[in-house]
Scaffold this active site. Structure first.
Site, PDB file in Angstrom:
ATOM      1  N   HIS A  29      -7.415  -4.278   9.818  1.00 39.46           N
ATOM      2  CA  HIS A  29      -6.936  -4.308   8.578  1.00 39.46           C
ATOM      3  C   HIS A  29      -5.625  -4.958   8.205  1.00 39.46           C
ATOM      4  O   HIS A  29      -4.720  -5.154   9.126  1.00 39.46           O
ATOM      5  CB  HIS A  29      -6.965  -2.617   8.184  1.00 39.46           C
ATOM      6  CG  HIS A  29      -5.952  -1.975   8.800  1.00 39.46           C
ATOM      7  ND1 HIS A  29      -6.029  -0.792   9.714  1.00 39.46           N
ATOM      8  CD2 HIS A  29      -4.510  -1.957   8.565  1.00 39.46           C
ATOM      9  CE1 HIS A  29      -4.922  -0.114   9.714  1.00 39.46           C
ATOM     10  NE2 HIS A  29      -3.849  -0.899   9.248  1.00 39.46           N
TER      11      HIS A  29
ATOM     12  N   ASP B  70       0.784  -1.184  -0.040  1.00 31.07           N
ATOM     13  CA  ASP B  70       0.015  -0.046   0.148  1.00 31.07           C
ATOM     14  C   ASP B  70       0.745   1.029  -0.046  1.00 31.07           C
ATOM     15  O   ASP B  70       1.908   1.137   0.125  1.00 31.07           O
ATOM     16  CB  ASP B  70      -0.804   0.117   1.185  1.00 31.07           C
ATOM     17  CG  ASP B  70      -0.325  -0.176   2.287  1.00 31.07           C
ATOM     18  OD1 ASP B  70       1.003  -0.475   2.629  1.00 31.07           O
ATOM     19  OD2 ASP B  70      -0.866  -0.579   3.658  1.00 31.07           O
TER      20      ASP B  70
ATOM     21  N   ASP C  49      -7.777  -2.558  14.003  1.00 35.41           N
ATOM     22  CA  ASP C  49      -9.052  -2.781  13.809  1.00 35.41           C
ATOM     23  C   ASP C  49      -9.082  -3.986  12.941  1.00 35.41           C
ATOM     24  O   ASP C  49     -10.174  -4.392  12.312  1.00 35.41           O
ATOM     25  CB  ASP C  49      -9.775  -1.686  13.121  1.00 35.41           C
ATOM     26  CG  ASP C  49      -9.070  -1.093  11.549  1.00 35.41           C
ATOM     27  OD1 ASP C  49      -8.160  -1.552  11.247  1.00 35.41           O
ATOM     28  OD2 ASP C  49      -9.483  -0.109  11.253  1.00 35.41           O
TER      29      ASP C  49
HETATM   30  C1  GLP Z   1      -0.698   0.545   8.763  1.00 36.15           C
HETATM   31  C2  GLP Z   1      -0.477  -0.351   7.407  1.00 36.15           C
HETATM   32  C3  GLP Z   1      -0.510  -1.702   7.755  1.00 36.15           C
HETATM   33  C4  GLP Z   1       0.102  -2.346   9.286  1.00 36.15           C
HETATM   34  C5  GLP Z   1      -0.641  -1.299  10.262  1.00 36.15           C
HETATM   35  C6  GLP Z   1      -0.043  -1.766  11.474  1.00 36.15           C
HETATM   36  O1  GLP Z   1      -1.861   1.034   8.806  1.00 36.15           O
HETATM   37  N1  GLP Z   1      -0.919  -0.006   6.457  1.00 36.15           N
HETATM   38  O2  GLP Z   1       0.036  -2.460   6.868  1.00 36.15           O
HETATM   39  O3  GLP Z   1       0.005  -3.572   9.309  1.00 36.15           O
HETATM   40  O4  GLP Z   1      -0.436  -0.076  10.098  1.00 36.15           O
HETATM   41  O5  GLP Z   1       1.050  -0.799  11.832  1.00 36.15           O
HETATM   42  P1  GLP Z   1       2.093  -1.252  12.963  1.00 36.15           P
HETATM   43  O6  GLP Z   1       2.779  -2.558  12.677  1.00 36.15           O
HETATM   44  O7  GLP Z   1       2.724  -0.024  12.995  1.00 36.15           O
HETATM   45  O8  GLP Z   1       1.087  -1.499  14.277  1.00 36.15           O
END
Ligand code: GLP
Length: 239
Positions: free
Chosen positions: A138, A67, A136
């Protein structure tokens, strides 16, 4: 789906890097599906170490990221392109022209989504897809919604995601409101999936994704159906 728990963030990161390195050793021209966020940082650190110390060779590897924020150029400090350069690309011998992310400046995100999916398809899909998970549920930026979305597409970020990602920006108002993300089609098409979660705060969503109902309200839950998915969890955030 296999679930594994680790005592430390370090150990989880080492195992994740080992899994990716094993794919690259077995198939030097592997296609790696990569992720951003704080969780995979340790994995990238180990891959860089393996490159330096053990000669892990990325020269024929292709990478496709999940992304990118819409509206940020790749040169922006908070762009995911910049993140990948800082944490992996510039430290290993990957060919820069074989590192792909969706274009955050695309004028027509729907067209960019089609281009990106065609690219992933032309590469034959990914050999391994690394994933984090949002609070959440995702993956990439596939936010909870009414149905799983297959193609790469533009999304409005959830207020909770904007809040969570604000820590990387000077203020919450600077966090882009939109992003472009690989959809479930390209993610699920990976031959192997490796989802990482670290920290107590992720435990309940991790368990919902790993063992709860399969629903687009918890986007990661669809991975329960994948033939070769591993979910790694550690309570340790590694800070
Ligand atoms: C972002 C990214 C995701 C990632 C998520 C969690 O929103 N688009 O790919 O998994 O954050 O991030 P973190 O690993 O910093 O908790």
């Amino acid at each position: 789906m296999k679930e594994q728990r680790f005592a430390t963030y370090e150990e989880m990161s080492r195992q994740a890097a080992e899994a990716i390195a094993a794919v690259v050793r077995a198939k030097p021209d592997a296609v790696l599906g990569l992720a951003t966020g704080s969780t995979p940082v340790g994995t990238y650190r180990h891959l860089v170490r393996m490159h330096r110390e053990d000669g892990l060779d990325f020269s024929r590897v292709t990478t496709v990221n999940l992304d990118e924020y819409l509206g940020l150029p790749g040169s922006h400090e908070q762009s995911y392109r910049h993140f990948m350069e800082e944490h992996l690309f510039r430290h290993v011998n990957v060919d820069p022209s074989r590192t792909f992310l969706p274009d955050g400046l695309a004028e027509d995100p729907a067209e960019e989504g089609r281009r990106y999916d065609a690219l992933v398809e032309s590469l034959g899909g990914t050999d391994i897809q690394l994933l984090g998970i949002g609070l959440d549920g995702h993956i990439g930026f596939n936010e909870p919604c009414d149905e799983f979305v297959r193609p790469t597409h533009a999304v409005d970020l959830d207020p909770s995601t904007i809040r969570a990602n604000a820590r990387f920006f000077a203020s919450e108002s600077e966090v882009p409101r939109r992003a472009i993300t690989m959809g479930m089609g390209a993610i699920f098409g990976a031959r192997r999936i490796l989802l990482l979660a670290a920290g107590e705060a992720k435990l309940s969503i991790f368990e919902a994704a790993a063992r709860g109902a399969i629903t687009p309200r918890v986007p990661a839950s669809i991975l329960q159906l994948h033939p070769d998915a591993s979910f790694f969890f550690t309570r340790d955030r590694g800070e």
